[in-house]
Design a protein around this motif. Sequence first.
Motif, PDB file in Angstrom:
ATOM      1  N   GLY A  75       0.812  -1.216   0.000  1.00  0.00           N
ATOM      2  CA  GLY A  75       0.000   0.000   0.000  1.00  0.00           C
ATOM      3  C   GLY A  75       0.841   1.260   0.000  1.00  0.00           C
ATOM      4  O   GLY A  75       0.483   2.268  -0.606  1.00  0.00           O
ATOM      5  N   GLU A  76       1.978   1.232   0.695  1.00  0.00           N
ATOM      6  CA  GLU A  76       2.875   2.389   0.726  1.00  0.00           C
ATOM      7  C   GLU A  76       3.563   2.580  -0.627  1.00  0.00           C
ATOM      8  O   GLU A  76       3.731   3.706  -1.084  1.00  0.00           O
ATOM      9  CB  GLU A  76       3.943   2.208   1.815  1.00  0.00           C
ATOM     10  N   ARG A  78       2.465   1.670  -3.552  1.00  0.00           N
ATOM     11  CA  ARG A  78       1.505   1.942  -4.620  1.00  0.00           C
ATOM     12  C   ARG A  78       1.474   3.423  -5.001  1.00  0.00           C
ATOM     13  O   ARG A  78       1.261   3.770  -6.155  1.00  0.00           O
ATOM     14  CB  ARG A  78       0.121   1.490  -4.166  1.00  0.00           C
ATOM     15  N   ASP A  79       1.716   4.305  -4.041  1.00  0.00           N
ATOM     16  CA  ASP A  79       1.638   5.747  -4.304  1.00  0.00           C
ATOM     17  C   ASP A  79       2.936   6.339  -4.843  1.00  0.00           C
ATOM     18  O   ASP A  79       2.953   7.508  -5.224  1.00  0.00           O
ATOM     19  CB  ASP A  79       1.257   6.483  -3.023  1.00  0.00           C
ATOM     20  N   LEU A  80       4.004   5.568  -4.852  1.00  0.00           N
ATOM     21  CA  LEU A  80       5.296   6.106  -5.302  1.00  0.00           C
ATOM     22  C   LEU A  80       5.312   6.212  -6.824  1.00  0.00           C
ATOM     23  O   LEU A  80       4.821   5.333  -7.528  1.00  0.00           O
ATOM     24  CB  LEU A  80       6.436   5.234  -4.804  1.00  0.00           C
ATOM     25  N   PRO A  81       5.917   7.276  -7.364  1.00  0.00           N
ATOM     26  CA  PRO A  81       5.812   7.534  -8.808  1.00  0.00           C
ATOM     27  C   PRO A  81       6.788   6.739  -9.672  1.00  0.00           C
ATOM     28  O   PRO A  81       6.477   6.431 -10.819  1.00  0.00           O
ATOM     29  CB  PRO A  81       6.101   9.030  -8.917  1.00  0.00           C
ATOM     30  N   TRP A 123       4.959  -3.783  -7.389  1.00  0.00           N
ATOM     31  CA  TRP A 123       4.625  -2.379  -7.665  1.00  0.00           C
ATOM     32  C   TRP A 123       4.225  -2.214  -9.122  1.00  0.00           C
ATOM     33  O   TRP A 123       3.245  -1.537  -9.438  1.00  0.00           O
ATOM     34  CB  TRP A 123       5.828  -1.498  -7.316  1.00  0.00           C
ATOM     35  N   ASP A 126       0.795  -3.739  -9.696  1.00  0.00           N
ATOM     36  CA  ASP A 126      -0.243  -2.855  -9.151  1.00  0.00           C
ATOM     37  C   ASP A 126      -0.462  -1.652 -10.050  1.00  0.00           C
ATOM     38  O   ASP A 126      -1.602  -1.217 -10.251  1.00  0.00           O
ATOM     39  CB  ASP A 126       0.134  -2.383  -7.742  1.00  0.00           C
ATOM     40  N   ARG A 127       0.611  -1.104 -10.605  1.00  0.00           N
ATOM     41  CA  ARG A 127       0.488   0.046 -11.511  1.00  0.00           C
ATOM     42  C   ARG A 127      -0.267  -0.349 -12.784  1.00  0.00           C
ATOM     43  O   ARG A 127      -1.104   0.402 -13.275  1.00  0.00           O
ATOM     44  CB  ARG A 127       1.873   0.594 -11.882  1.00  0.00           C
ATOM     45  N   GLU A 144      -7.220   5.720   4.325  1.00  0.00           N
ATOM     46  CA  GLU A 144      -6.023   5.567   5.153  1.00  0.00           C
ATOM     47  C   GLU A 144      -5.847   6.817   5.986  1.00  0.00           C
ATOM     48  O   GLU A 144      -6.494   7.831   5.777  1.00  0.00           O
ATOM     49  CB  GLU A 144      -4.796   5.361   4.265  1.00  0.00           C
ATOM     50  N   ALA A 147      -1.581  11.954   5.354  1.00  0.00           N
ATOM     51  CA  ALA A 147      -0.128  11.989   5.193  1.00  0.00           C
ATOM     52  C   ALA A 147       0.533  12.727   6.348  1.00  0.00           C
ATOM     53  O   ALA A 147       1.660  12.432   6.697  1.00  0.00           O
ATOM     54  CB  ALA A 147       0.236  12.643   3.863  1.00  0.00           C
ATOM     55  N   ARG A 150       1.579  10.395   9.003  1.00  0.00           N
ATOM     56  CA  ARG A 150       2.726   9.581   8.601  1.00  0.00           C
ATOM     57  C   ARG A 150       4.016  10.350   8.834  1.00  0.00           C
ATOM     58  O   ARG A 150       4.985   9.806   9.324  1.00  0.00           O
ATOM     59  CB  ARG A 150       2.627   9.212   7.128  1.00  0.00           C
TER      60      ARG A 150
END
Length: 158
Positions: A75-76, A78-81, A123, A126-127, A144, A147, A150
Amino acid sequence: MTYGWEAAVEAQIRSAQERGEFDNLPGAGKPIPGRNEPYDEGWWIRGFMEREQIPSDLMLPTPLQLRRRIEQLPGELRDLPTEEAVRSYVAVLNAEVVAWLRTPTGPRVVVRPVDVEQAVLRWRADRRRAATSPPAPMSPLPAERPARSRRRWRWWRR
């Protein structure tokens, strides 16, 4: 027998009552919260964590914190570019795991470093899945934690 300072304090309280400074205080006429509940030694830490919105993960020992972070890794990530960002995030996590393995503290829990290549493959999958599936409807509440918490959590751990 009253001492001089006790008499002065009593006089100040009496004059404040006469001026009405104790009227309309919040909670006036209401029962004391938690009065009929059994005594709990950790009431103050629970209240602090709830009031300051601190995640309960901070109370866990280090190996359990690491395991929880490894479980939440997809999940963490998944948001990374970029793939480079994924690799550096996993490298930082693995460095923390290795540091704990060198000087273990807390309960004996099996914690192993994450395989970077497996994390990158997941990753990518998922993308791809996110690119082919229709966008999910927006919900009014975030699924969630925000941010901000976090960042606070990471600051707390340093």
